[in-house]
Scaffold this motif. Sequence first.
Motif, PDB file in Angstrom:
ATOM      1  N   LYS A  66       1.533   6.392  -7.030  1.00 55.20           N
ATOM      2  CA  LYS A  66       0.156   6.440  -7.541  1.00 55.20           C
ATOM      3  C   LYS A  66       0.063   7.081  -8.919  1.00 55.20           C
ATOM      4  O   LYS A  66      -0.785   6.708  -9.736  1.00 55.20           O
ATOM      5  N   TYR A 101       2.282   1.711  -3.440  1.00 49.93           N
ATOM      6  CA  TYR A 101       1.234   2.194  -4.342  1.00 49.93           C
ATOM      7  C   TYR A 101       1.014   3.696  -4.137  1.00 49.93           C
ATOM      8  O   TYR A 101       0.956   4.456  -5.098  1.00 49.93           O
ATOM      9  N   ARG A 102       0.922   4.116  -2.878  1.00 49.08           N
ATOM     10  CA  ARG A 102       0.688   5.547  -2.587  1.00 49.08           C
ATOM     11  C   ARG A 102       1.842   6.414  -3.109  1.00 49.08           C
ATOM     12  O   ARG A 102       1.611   7.466  -3.690  1.00 49.08           O
ATOM     13  N   LYS A 103       3.071   5.956  -2.918  1.00 45.58           N
ATOM     14  CA  LYS A 103       4.233   6.734  -3.361  1.00 45.58           C
ATOM     15  C   LYS A 103       4.324   6.811  -4.881  1.00 45.58           C
ATOM     16  O   LYS A 103       4.928   7.731  -5.429  1.00 45.58           O
ATOM     17  N   GLU A 138       0.835  -1.215   0.000  1.00 43.88           N
ATOM     18  CA  GLU A 138       0.000   0.000   0.000  1.00 43.88           C
ATOM     19  C   GLU A 138       0.864   1.256   0.000  1.00 43.88           C
ATOM     20  O   GLU A 138       0.559   2.228  -0.704  1.00 43.88           O
ATOM     21  N   ASP A 139       1.942   1.246   0.793  1.00 42.76           N
ATOM     22  CA  ASP A 139       2.851   2.395   0.829  1.00 42.76           C
ATOM     23  C   ASP A 139       3.498   2.608  -0.541  1.00 42.76           C
ATOM     24  O   ASP A 139       3.595   3.738  -1.023  1.00 42.76           O
TER      25      ASP A 139
END
Length: 189
Positions: A140, A136-138, A133-134
């Motif tokens: 995106k 993916y967020r970084k 998830e981290d």
Amino acid sequence: MFVFSLLCSSLFAQNVAIINSKPISSKEFMWAYKKSHNGSSTTDYNDLLAYLNLYINFKLKVLDAREMGLDKNINYQEEVKSYGGALETHKKVVHSDKDRDYLLNEYREGVLMFNVSEQKIWNKAQDDEQGLEDFYRKNKQNYNKSLSEVRGEVIADYQQKLEENWLNSLREKYSIKINENELRKLAKL
């Protein structure tokens, strides 16, 4: 001292690289190169250097696996022993004792590389939900959909990033010396 220096430079001359005092012989390297290039030995220096860097990455992973003790695993040892027996049974396939040694070593190291990659990259990317998830967020901006819609692509990219970070740490941890003169000599063959 001069004799020792001469001996060391003579030994280095027969190797394309040394990783943590462990040499990669020119013969082993060219055997692997030809095997992965359909027997072709004609190449230029840049092709050999690119392949050598891949080969060094492979050897670094194997070294890491050995340091983790993965070569002491009973299942691993049985698998290698079984493969060695299969090579003996099919002697017609192996042209020489040296080829047999290279094949057995390639198998031994390949299984170690697979096992350590499974632990450090593939399983981690699958099991580390927070890390995924981290990541993916970084990143995106690279994905036009939600994580659930592009999960496979994100996992593949996360695995690539994990491997890149792992290799960078291995290259910092271990000393690597490339013998460019030997590589240039091999490029002329």
